[in-house]
Scaffold this active site. Structure first.
Site, PDB file in Angstrom:
ATOM      1  N   GLN A 102       0.856  -1.198   0.000  1.00  0.00           N
ATOM      2  CA  GLN A 102       0.000   0.000   0.000  1.00  0.00           C
ATOM      3  C   GLN A 102       0.884   1.238   0.000  1.00  0.00           C
ATOM      4  O   GLN A 102       0.391   2.356  -0.099  1.00  0.00           O
ATOM      5  CB  GLN A 102      -0.880   0.022   1.248  1.00  0.00           C
ATOM      6  N   ASP A 105       6.030   4.998  -1.134  1.00  0.00           N
ATOM      7  CA  ASP A 105       7.344   5.610  -0.893  1.00  0.00           C
ATOM      8  C   ASP A 105       8.465   5.052  -1.761  1.00  0.00           C
ATOM      9  O   ASP A 105       9.577   5.613  -1.765  1.00  0.00           O
ATOM     10  CB  ASP A 105       7.713   5.532   0.598  1.00  0.00           C
ATOM     11  N   HIS A 120      -1.502   1.546  -4.156  1.00  0.00           N
ATOM     12  CA  HIS A 120      -1.904   2.950  -3.988  1.00  0.00           C
ATOM     13  C   HIS A 120      -1.009   3.918  -4.757  1.00  0.00           C
ATOM     14  O   HIS A 120      -0.983   5.104  -4.444  1.00  0.00           O
ATOM     15  CB  HIS A 120      -1.943   3.315  -2.492  1.00  0.00           C
ATOM     16  N   CYS A 128      -0.736  13.369 -15.642  1.00  0.00           N
ATOM     17  CA  CYS A 128      -1.370  14.540 -16.236  1.00  0.00           C
ATOM     18  C   CYS A 128      -2.880  14.464 -15.994  1.00  0.00           C
ATOM     19  O   CYS A 128      -3.493  13.422 -16.236  1.00  0.00           O
ATOM     20  CB  CYS A 128      -1.059  14.582 -17.730  1.00  0.00           C
TER      21      CYS A 128
HETATM   22  C1  BJW Z   1       4.517  -0.911  12.481  1.00  0.00           C
HETATM   23  C2  BJW Z   1       5.698  -0.307  12.871  1.00  0.00           C
HETATM   24  C3  BJW Z   1       6.895  -1.048  12.741  1.00  0.00           C
HETATM   25  C4  BJW Z   1       4.070   1.092  13.187  1.00  0.00           C
HETATM   26  N1  BJW Z   1       6.856  -2.282  12.259  1.00  0.00           N
HETATM   27  N2  BJW Z   1       4.501  -2.142  12.011  1.00  0.00           N
HETATM   28  C5  BJW Z   1     -15.501  -0.620   2.484  1.00  0.00           C
HETATM   29  C6  BJW Z   1     -15.858  -0.313   3.781  1.00  0.00           C
HETATM   30  C7  BJW Z   1     -15.615   0.966   4.307  1.00  0.00           C
HETATM   31  C8  BJW Z   1     -15.011   1.948   3.522  1.00  0.00           C
HETATM   32  C9  BJW Z   1     -14.669   1.637   2.238  1.00  0.00           C
HETATM   33  C10 BJW Z   1     -14.916   0.375   1.729  1.00  0.00           C
HETATM   34  N3  BJW Z   1     -14.464   0.356   0.450  1.00  0.00           N
HETATM   35  C11 BJW Z   1     -13.951   1.558   0.158  1.00  0.00           C
HETATM   36  C12 BJW Z   1     -14.065   2.360   1.217  1.00  0.00           C
HETATM   37  C13 BJW Z   1     -13.623   3.770   1.307  1.00  0.00           C
HETATM   38  C14 BJW Z   1     -12.145   3.920   1.540  1.00  0.00           C
HETATM   39  C15 BJW Z   1     -11.790   3.303   2.889  1.00  0.00           C
HETATM   40  O1  BJW Z   1     -11.256   2.220   2.979  1.00  0.00           O
HETATM   41  N4  BJW Z   1     -12.046   4.033   3.953  1.00  0.00           N
HETATM   42  C16 BJW Z   1     -11.752   3.537   5.301  1.00  0.00           C
HETATM   43  C17 BJW Z   1     -10.636   4.383   5.914  1.00  0.00           C
HETATM   44  C18 BJW Z   1     -13.004   3.575   6.105  1.00  0.00           C
HETATM   45  N5  BJW Z   1     -11.359   3.323   0.463  1.00  0.00           N
HETATM   46  C19 BJW Z   1     -11.176   3.944  -0.683  1.00  0.00           C
HETATM   47  O2  BJW Z   1     -11.667   5.029  -0.907  1.00  0.00           O
HETATM   48  C20 BJW Z   1     -10.336   3.231  -1.720  1.00  0.00           C
HETATM   49  N6  BJW Z   1     -10.995   3.239  -2.941  1.00  0.00           N
HETATM   50  C21 BJW Z   1     -11.989   2.384  -3.216  1.00  0.00           C
HETATM   51  O3  BJW Z   1     -12.254   1.453  -2.512  1.00  0.00           O
HETATM   52  O4  BJW Z   1     -12.605   2.651  -4.350  1.00  0.00           O
HETATM   53  C22 BJW Z   1     -13.738   1.854  -4.670  1.00  0.00           C
HETATM   54  C23 BJW Z   1     -14.507   2.565  -5.661  1.00  0.00           C
HETATM   55  C24 BJW Z   1     -15.594   1.924  -6.156  1.00  0.00           C
HETATM   56  C25 BJW Z   1     -16.327   2.567  -7.087  1.00  0.00           C
HETATM   57  C26 BJW Z   1     -15.975   3.802  -7.535  1.00  0.00           C
HETATM   58  C27 BJW Z   1     -14.873   4.433  -7.050  1.00  0.00           C
HETATM   59  C28 BJW Z   1     -14.136   3.803  -6.085  1.00  0.00           C
HETATM   60  C29 BJW Z   1      -9.030   3.978  -1.968  1.00  0.00           C
HETATM   61  C30 BJW Z   1      -8.152   3.957  -0.775  1.00  0.00           C
HETATM   62  C31 BJW Z   1      -6.926   4.812  -1.069  1.00  0.00           C
HETATM   63  C32 BJW Z   1      -6.042   4.955   0.160  1.00  0.00           C
HETATM   64  N7  BJW Z   1      -5.094   5.978  -0.071  1.00  0.00           N
HETATM   65  C33 BJW Z   1      -4.138   6.293   0.967  1.00  0.00           C
HETATM   66  C34 BJW Z   1      -3.373   7.561   0.537  1.00  0.00           C
HETATM   67  C35 BJW Z   1      -2.386   7.243  -0.594  1.00  0.00           C
HETATM   68  C36 BJW Z   1      -1.698   8.482  -1.071  1.00  0.00           C
HETATM   69  C37 BJW Z   1      -0.846   9.119  -0.012  1.00  0.00           C
HETATM   70  O5  BJW Z   1       0.090   8.472   0.499  1.00  0.00           O
HETATM   71  O6  BJW Z   1      -1.092  10.261   0.317  1.00  0.00           O
HETATM   72  O7  BJW Z   1      -3.239   5.191   1.160  1.00  0.00           O
HETATM   73  S1  BJW Z   1      -4.887   6.477   2.565  1.00  0.00           S
HETATM   74  C38 BJW Z   1      -3.516   5.805   3.457  1.00  0.00           C
HETATM   75  O8  BJW Z   1      -3.963   4.625   4.177  1.00  0.00           O
HETATM   76  C39 BJW Z   1      -2.509   5.321   2.406  1.00  0.00           C
HETATM   77  C40 BJW Z   1      -2.108   3.976   2.948  1.00  0.00           C
HETATM   78  O9  BJW Z   1      -1.597   3.158   1.914  1.00  0.00           O
HETATM   79  C41 BJW Z   1      -3.389   3.468   3.555  1.00  0.00           C
HETATM   80  C42 BJW Z   1      -3.201   2.361   4.561  1.00  0.00           C
HETATM   81  O10 BJW Z   1      -2.504   2.805   5.673  1.00  0.00           O
HETATM   82  P1  BJW Z   1      -1.444   1.822   6.358  1.00  0.00           P
HETATM   83  O11 BJW Z   1      -0.373   1.529   5.408  1.00  0.00           O
HETATM   84  O12 BJW Z   1      -2.148   0.670   6.943  1.00  0.00           O
HETATM   85  O13 BJW Z   1      -0.814   2.791   7.475  1.00  0.00           O
HETATM   86  P2  BJW Z   1      -1.342   3.165   8.934  1.00  0.00           P
HETATM   87  O14 BJW Z   1      -0.647   4.389   9.351  1.00  0.00           O
HETATM   88  O15 BJW Z   1      -2.817   3.163   8.987  1.00  0.00           O
HETATM   89  O16 BJW Z   1      -0.866   1.942   9.845  1.00  0.00           O
HETATM   90  C43 BJW Z   1       0.499   1.712  10.133  1.00  0.00           C
HETATM   91  C44 BJW Z   1       0.612   0.412  10.877  1.00  0.00           C
HETATM   92  O17 BJW Z   1       1.988   0.139  11.079  1.00  0.00           O
HETATM   93  C45 BJW Z   1      -0.037   0.417  12.268  1.00  0.00           C
HETATM   94  O18 BJW Z   1      -0.805  -0.762  12.431  1.00  0.00           O
HETATM   95  C46 BJW Z   1       1.156   0.378  13.230  1.00  0.00           C
HETATM   96  O19 BJW Z   1       0.896  -0.333  14.432  1.00  0.00           O
HETATM   97  C47 BJW Z   1       2.191  -0.325  12.391  1.00  0.00           C
HETATM   98  N8  BJW Z   1       3.596  -0.039  12.727  1.00  0.00           N
HETATM   99  N9  BJW Z   1       5.478   0.936  13.366  1.00  0.00           N
HETATM  100  C48 BJW Z   1       5.693  -2.816  11.930  1.00  0.00           C
HETATM  101  N10 BJW Z   1       8.148  -0.522  13.148  1.00  0.00           N
END
Ligand code: BJW
Length: 249
Positions: A102, A105, A120, A128
């Site tokens: 996901q 970076d 992602h 563009c």
């Molecule tokens: C360690 C550590 C160490 C710390 N060692 N571990 C179904 C249900 C509900 C909602 C939705 C659903 N389907 C879709 C949605 C909406 C939405 C969503 O999921 N919302 C929820 C938040 C509720 N999803 C979307 O909108 C997605 N699109 C989609 O589904 O489209 C469908 C569609 C259908 C029809 C028409 C149109 C669309 C898109 C999601 C895009 C996510 N984008 C981001 C931003 C990317 C760009 C940017 O970087 O700016 O992606 S959001 C952000 O979260 C980023 C990440 O990839 C993503 C996940 O986060 P991640 O990687 O899990 O990080 P953290 O910070 O949350 O967690 C870190 C973890 O590391 C923690 O657990 C720590 O404990 C751990 N940790 N140190 C190991 N040393």
């Protein structure tokens, strides 16, 4: 790690078995890249819906680009850590392997992992807004904010914002790998963002052994076969040693 070895024995993992890894921001935490959520998370000080949405970009592209350029500058100065390198060892050892990340970076590729599905997108690519053409030749830091394409239209980061669909090819590769794999490691993700958070469940339902590595519990923790509590940079190299020893026949 005794329980990991026991589980591997039950699964009968071989070098030729399909293996997948799903990573999130936590895998880069020990490189000094902020995660999104939690105490030190990027979004403690920024509101996601103000920055990581197409609406935010339409409203105020300069502010959104300031945030992305700030992150590009942080990440460009960081290096892959032992967790990224451990995953590269899996990529090199298992012929049927896919890293599903996901993360935007680019640190996995910089660590040498070759087979990657970037769900992602990537912070160092731009797209563009007129014709969707993708390129990766903008400098860090940006010299113009918001940057423009040679055609004059705005460029946007080639990442997936909330409400946007994931890139089709990467999505298909990821879900196909989840359905086929015999082992999935889930590393450093809070498992709250869909559809990525469903990938380990697809793997589990299809019969894979699913092992989570995270210092904190997540919504997946009670559903996986094994939760290894700790930092990825410490735990993952040991897990990979065990996997390579176990399959070294
Ligand atoms: C360690 C550590 C160490 C710390 N060692 N571990 C179904 C249900 C509900 C909602 C939705 C659903 N389907 C879709 C949605 C909406 C939405 C969503 O999921 N919302 C929820 C938040 C509720 N999803 C979307 O909108 C997605 N699109 C989609 O589904 O489209 C469908 C569609 C259908 C029809 C028409 C149109 C669309 C898109 C999601 C895009 C996510 N984008 C981001 C931003 C990317 C760009 C940017 O970087 O700016 O992606 S959001 C952000 O979260 C980023 C990440 O990839 C993503 C996940 O986060 P991640 O990687 O899990 O990080 P953290 O910070 O949350 O967690 C870190 C973890 O590391 C923690 O657990 C720590 O404990 C751990 N940790 N140190 C190991 N040393």
């Amino acid at each position: 790690m005794e329980s990991l070895t026991d589980l591997l024995s039950e699964t009968g993992l071989k070098r030729r078995s399909p293996v997948s890894v799903l990573t999130g921001a936590g895998v880069s935490a020990e490189s000094g890249v902020p995660t999104f959520r939690g105490e030190e998370g990027l979004w403690k000080n920024f509101r996601a819906e103000e920055l990581a949405t197409p609406e935010a970009f339409d409203r105020d592209p300069a502010t959104v680009w300031e945030w992305y350029d700030y992150r590009r500058r942080i990440i460009a100065a960081k290096e892959p850590n032992p967790a990224h390198r451990a995953i590269t060892r899996l990529d090199e050892a298992f012929p049927d392997f896919l890293l599903i990340t996901q993360n935007v970076d680019g640190l996995h590729a910089r660590a040498g992992t070759r087979r990657i599905a970037e769900l992602h997108g990537n912070l160092f690519r731009v797209r563009c807004t007129r014709d969707g053409e993708v390129s990766d030749n903008l400098g860090v830091p940006l010299t113009e904010i918001p940057p423009r394409c040679k055609c004059g239209s705005l460029l946007r980061p080639d990442v997936v914002w909330f409400g946007e669909g994931l890139p089709r090819e990467e999505f298909d590769r990821a879900f196909n790998a989840a359905e086929a794999c015999k082992l999935m490691l889930v590393v450093g993700t809070s498992a709250v963002v869909q559809p990525a958070a469903s990938i380990p469940l697809v793997a589990k339902q299809a019969g894979a052994l699913v092992v989570e590595v995270n210092p904190d519990p997540t919504p997946l923790t009670d559903l996986v076969d094994l939760h290894l509590r700790g930092n990825a940079g410490e735990v993952l190299p040991r897990v990979v040693d065990i996997l390579l020893d176990f399959t070294d026949t």
